[in-house]
Design a protein around this motif. Structure first.
Motif, mmCIF file in Angstrom:
data_model
loop_
_atom_site.group_PDB
_atom_site.id
_atom_site.type_symbol
_atom_site.label_atom_id
_atom_site.label_comp_id
_atom_site.label_asym_id
_atom_site.label_seq_id
_atom_site.Cartn_x
_atom_site.Cartn_y
_atom_site.Cartn_z
ATOM 1 N N ALA A 50 -3.129 -0.855 6.633
ATOM 2 C CA ALA A 50 -3.559 -2.293 6.177
ATOM 3 C C ALA A 50 -2.963 -3.494 7.003
ATOM 4 O O ALA A 50 -3.744 -4.509 7.547
ATOM 5 C CB ALA A 50 -3.387 -2.748 4.420
ATOM 6 N N LEU A 65 2.568 1.804 -3.548
ATOM 7 C CA LEU A 65 1.218 2.238 -4.389
ATOM 8 C C LEU A 65 1.022 3.793 -4.087
ATOM 9 O O LEU A 65 1.212 4.608 -5.689
ATOM 10 C CB LEU A 65 -0.502 1.505 -4.109
ATOM 11 N N SER A 66 0.665 4.036 -3.103
ATOM 12 C CA SER A 66 0.608 6.021 -3.049
ATOM 13 C C SER A 66 1.883 6.017 -3.544
ATOM 14 O O SER A 66 1.906 7.244 -3.027
ATOM 15 C CB SER A 66 0.518 5.366 -2.037
ATOM 16 N N VAL A 125 0.340 -1.185 0.009
ATOM 17 C CA VAL A 125 -0.455 -0.074 0.148
ATOM 18 C C VAL A 125 1.061 1.501 0.142
ATOM 19 O O VAL A 125 0.839 2.569 -0.937
ATOM 20 C CB VAL A 125 -0.813 0.191 1.356
ATOM 21 N N LEU A 145 3.899 5.619 -5.824
ATOM 22 C CA LEU A 145 3.702 5.633 -7.240
ATOM 23 C C LEU A 145 3.097 6.410 -7.704
ATOM 24 O O LEU A 145 2.963 7.393 -8.569
ATOM 25 C CB LEU A 145 3.650 4.712 -7.558
ATOM 26 N N GLY A 146 1.692 6.880 -6.793
ATOM 27 C CA GLY A 146 0.979 8.110 -6.714
ATOM 28 C C GLY A 146 1.263 8.958 -6.678
ATOM 29 O O GLY A 146 0.023 10.039 -7.115
ATOM 30 N N SER A 147 2.015 9.911 -6.199
ATOM 31 C CA SER A 147 2.547 11.014 -5.942
ATOM 32 C C SER A 147 4.110 12.236 -6.572
ATOM 33 O O SER A 147 4.838 11.453 -6.351
ATOM 34 C CB SER A 147 3.098 11.073 -4.305
ATOM 35 N N HIS A 148 2.712 12.404 -7.283
ATOM 36 C CA HIS A 148 4.299 12.959 -8.529
ATOM 37 C C HIS A 148 4.179 14.353 -7.722
ATOM 38 O O HIS A 148 3.225 15.306 -6.939
ATOM 39 C CB HIS A 148 3.895 12.980 -9.576
ATOM 40 N N VAL A 163 1.641 4.418 4.794
ATOM 41 C CA VAL A 163 0.320 4.501 5.121
ATOM 42 C C VAL A 163 -0.053 3.480 4.873
ATOM 43 O O VAL A 163 -1.319 2.547 5.046
ATOM 44 C CB VAL A 163 -0.172 5.482 3.865
ATOM 45 N N GLN A 167 7.505 17.049 1.596
ATOM 46 C CA GLN A 167 6.513 15.915 2.154
ATOM 47 C C GLN A 167 7.064 15.317 3.386
ATOM 48 O O GLN A 167 8.655 14.530 3.415
ATOM 49 C CB GLN A 167 6.238 14.739 1.379
ATOM 50 N N ASN A 191 9.646 15.015 -5.380
ATOM 51 C CA ASN A 191 9.154 14.948 -4.482
ATOM 52 C C ASN A 191 10.776 15.408 -3.503
ATOM 53 O O ASN A 191 11.524 14.348 -3.177
ATOM 54 C CB ASN A 191 8.152 14.006 -3.472
ATOM 55 N N ARG A 247 4.606 9.246 5.137
ATOM 56 C CA ARG A 247 3.989 8.927 4.427
ATOM 57 C C ARG A 247 3.903 7.698 3.708
ATOM 58 O O ARG A 247 2.945 6.802 3.100
ATOM 59 C CB ARG A 247 3.642 9.585 3.206
#
Lengths: 533, 255
Positions: free
Chosen positions: A330, A55-56, A52, A58-61, A326, A319, A401, A323
């Protein structure tokens, strides 16, 4: 002698005495490891924690808008102490070789933000992030002495006006810079002393003005409260400026520290310029710059930005590293299910009767189970966090980041804290499972106790006050142990849990969670002794 | 099917905990809604209907537990073998259970939603949510409020179906509750951490809870990641997917 009277009984006692706590621990560990689903569950918990997070990440640009679409973001300046900083202000300065001092009277400061500030400063050059010490007046927090971004000491209180001006003084002697303030120019009060290690012989000394971005929080749809801020401008007026020491004479130079690169540097002015207030800036009151009144020698300086540590949140440049963790949520859910099943499965299969018959003292059985559940969860959490943290930090950095740098100790606390969080959650689940004796009910209750308060507090469905109390009183306070950012009173940031700031300190929050687990365990032990199985 | 429904109704009726969980769903929903309404202010929230229905966050947990126990309980006691022995058509058994849990959840939902709206209508005007400030009164005759109310009831029914599907697939109550709550809660937490707005939006669009609860919005529909009914549709798709998975596994596996 008593042994000869009751030989049979003593034999039993000898046997029972052999079944001590280590044997109990071994029995419980055997029960745990021989259920294949539970060992698989531990692996799933670790994979979920890492997955998880990845994944998060990878989604933070991070991308910065430029005039021609998005551009590579400029690097965030780093202060002398290693933390990311904001260092943008308008600086009217000259060189000072060796020891010396500056004294100035500030007669006005117009800035709408409470931390709009202006004052006298000694700085190692005009580069961003260099060491400095300053005595300054603020719009809403009185006179302060600040140095090297993180240090802040209060001086005289009250706002500055023409009717109640403030005298500010900085004295440099070697590595040491001392700050004074005064309300009349004759009675001086020492505010503080800064030791700026490695300060070179020649430094820049002068006056500055700056004003931080406006912070405005608006609640929006589920999951986020957006914050819009815009740059603000502060105008400060100084007079009776006095310099002592090896300065370059009376020629002042104006610089926009941290200003737009390649843009026009707002002019350098001096008393030699013709007329009053003809130099510096382009004359527009909305831009940075400075003017000097030829007749009175008074300065008017307009600046925008801040000289302060950079904090997280929508206005921050970086950041928070937690993070990366996160996925803890899970892993937590899996561990809660396992912790519950560790006892409720015994009730369901009737094994609990064998367990309690085989061992002396029901409290010790519960304690052994708690130790085993905590140990396996702790190891799982530590291993997973030790993988997830560096891996996700790498991905986040690769995505452009900027991460707030953390020390080794903090890094260790995040990894160990994640393991501890899972361990305490498992113990809480075990205790609730013992109390309720039903798997589904216990899992529901524990998740509702730990995860739901966090969601309610961060989802902007509740007002700020109740949200903070949720994170003080419920077991969700334990997530505080994963916070790595420090709140600074001299920065008006958005200090919300979503941005990585909890109402409690890391260990205090964790202690609240431990308290819940301890109380639940005590109740469970009491009920286990009182009830039939 | 009628016989199956009758059998399942008898089991649901006589199973300990059913009444407690349904009452719990109502009490938790109305309780949290009332608490939030009492703590609210116009500066922190702008949607009175959504505010008044906040309790669904808590109520759904009780509904999910009930629904999981309807299937998971049979596996933990071995009752499932009797059930399938009596009614060998497994899809019929699942359909009967689905009908009943959805109905029970909707019944509790109607009471909970009406109670929450009533509490909101009584409390919120005292906290600045008045017509004078531009907030219409909370009445079911308002189209948007009606949509939020009906949508919340349907949301609870869909959560019940989703939970039943998960429990049928997982066959263990504790693990099933874990899966359901993870599905509901993990998406919004991850979405709040992802900084890319596109990813964040997509996560909120596919998340069962976030998308499903979009139906509660009465203001600012444009800024929602997904429309009210479309969001409920996403949750329905999740529920259908899990019911299908559970049904297929029930059909293929030994009990």
């Amino acid at each position: 002698m008593s042994a000869t009277i009751t030989p049979y009984r003593s034999q039993v006692q000898a046997q029972a005495a052999r079944a001590g706590f280590p044997q109990l621990l071994r029995a419980e560990w055997t029960k745990f490891r021989t259920v294949r689903g539970w060992m698989v569950g531990l692996v799933v918990a670790a994979l979920a924690l890492v997955g998880v997070g990845v994944l998060s990440a990878l989604g933070s640009h991070r991308s910065c808008g430029g005039p021609n679409g998005s551009i590579t973001c400029p690097s965030v300046p780093v202060g002398p102490e290693g933390g990311m900083v904001t260092d943008r202000f308008y600086f009217v300065h000259q060189s000072l070789a060796g020891d010396g001092s500056i004294t100035a009277r500030i007669t006005g400061l117009s800035g709408k933000e409470p931390w709009s500030k202006a004052g006298v400063i000694v700085k190692n050059g005009t580069g961003q992030g260099s060491a400095y010490a300053a005595v300054l007046a603020t719009a809403g927090h009185g006179v302060r002495m600040q140095y090297d971004f993180t240090h802040d000491t209060a001086g005289l209180s009250g706002a500055v006006s023409a009717g109640s001006p403030r005298w500010l003084r900085l004295t440099r002697s070697g590595d040491t810079v001392t700050g004074y303030d005064s309300s009349d120019g004759s009675n001086w009060t020492l505010i503080g002393t800064a030791h700026l290690a490695g300060l070179p012989s020649t430094v820049q000394i002068g006056m500055f003005a700056t004003s931080p971005d406006a912070v405005q929080t608006t609640s929006s749809s589920f999951g986020s409260s957006s914050t819009t801020g815009g740059p603000t401008l502060a105008t400060a007026t100084f007079d009776q400026v006095g310099l002592q020491g090896g300065t370059s004479g009376a020629v002042w130079k104006g610089d926009e520290v941290g200003g737009a690169q390649g843009g026009p540097v707002v002019g350098s002015g001096g008393p030699g310029a013709a007329g009053s207030g003809a130099t510096g800036g382009n004359g527009s009151p909305t831009s940075e710059g400075f003017q000097q009144d030829q007749a009175t020698g008074a300065f008017s300086i307009r600046g925008s930005g801040d000289i302060a540590p950079s904090v997280g949140g929508p206005l921050g440049d970086g950041q928070a590293v937690e993070r990366s963790l996160v996925g803890t949520f899970a892993g937590l859910v899996v561990v809660i299910v396992l912790g519950t099943l560790f006892i409720t499965a015994e009730y369901r299969r009737g094994l609990i009767r064998t367990t309690l018959t085989a061992s002396q003292g029901r409290g010790r059985v519960l304690a052994a189970k708690a130790v085993v559940a905590a140990a396996v969860s702790f190891v799982t959490g530590v291993v997973a966090a030790a993988v997830a943290l560096p891996l996700c930090m790498h991905i986040l950095k690769a995505n452009g980041n900027a991460l707030y740098p953390i020390g080794l100790l903090t890094e260790v606390r995040l990894v160990v804290g994640t393991g501890a969080l899972l361990a305490v959650a498992a113990v809480l689940a075990l205790a609730v499972g013992t109390i309720l004796r039903r798997g589904a009910g216990a899992v529901t209750v524990v998740i509702a106790m730990i995860v739901l308060p966090y969601i309610l507090a961060t989802a902007s469905v509740l007002p700020a006050g109740p949200s903070e109390w949720l994170l003080r009183l419920t077991p969700a306070a334990g997530f505080a142990i994963q916070q790595s950012l420090k709140a600074f009173s001299q920065v008006a940031g958005v200090y919300t849990p979503t941005n990585g700031f909890f109402p409690l300190s890391p260990w205090a929050g964790f202690a609240v969670m431990c308290g819940w687990a301890a109380v639940a365990l005590a109740v469970a032990g009491y009920l286990l002794r009182r009830r039939d199985v | 099917m009628r016989l199956a429904l009758h059998a399942e109704w008898t089991k649901l009726r006589t199973q300990p905990g059913t009444a407690a969980l349904l009452i719990g769903a109502v009490v938790l929903t109305v309780g949290l809604s009332t608490g939030v309404a009492a703590a609210s202010s116009t500066s922190s929230a702008s949607d009175p209907a959504k505010l008044a229905l906040t309790g669904i966050y808590l109520g759904q947990i009780a509904v999910a537990s009930l629904s999981v126990l309807v299937m998971g309980g049979e596996y933990s006691t071995g009752m499932i073998r009797t059930t399938l022995g009596a009614i060998p058509r497994r899809w019929t058994v699942l359909a009967a259970k689905a009908t009943l849990v959805a109905g029970a959840a909707a019944a509790a939902g109607v009471v909970a939603v009406l109670g929450s709206l009533l509490a909101g209508a009584l409390i919120l005007p005292g906290h600045g949510f008045t017509v004078a400030h531009g907030y219409p009164p909370l009445s079911p005759s308002d189209g948007a409020v009606l949509r939020a109310a009906v949508g919340s009831v349907l949301y609870l029914a869909l959560i019940a179906l989703l939970s039943l599907g998960v429990a049928t697939a997982v066959r263990d109550s504790a693990a099933a509750v874990g899966v359901v709550l993870a599905l509901l809660f993990l998406f919004p937490i991850v979405a709040s951490v992802v900084s890319d707005p596109h990813w964040q939006r997509h996560l909120q669009q596919i998340a069962p809870m976030t998308a499903g609860l979009a139906v509660q919005a009465t203001t600012g529909l444009r800024s929602l990641p997904i429309g009210p009914w479309a969001g409920l549709g996403v949750l329905a798709a999740w529920a259908a997917g899990w019911l299908l998975t559970g049904g297929l596994l029930l059909r293929l596996r030994d009990a």
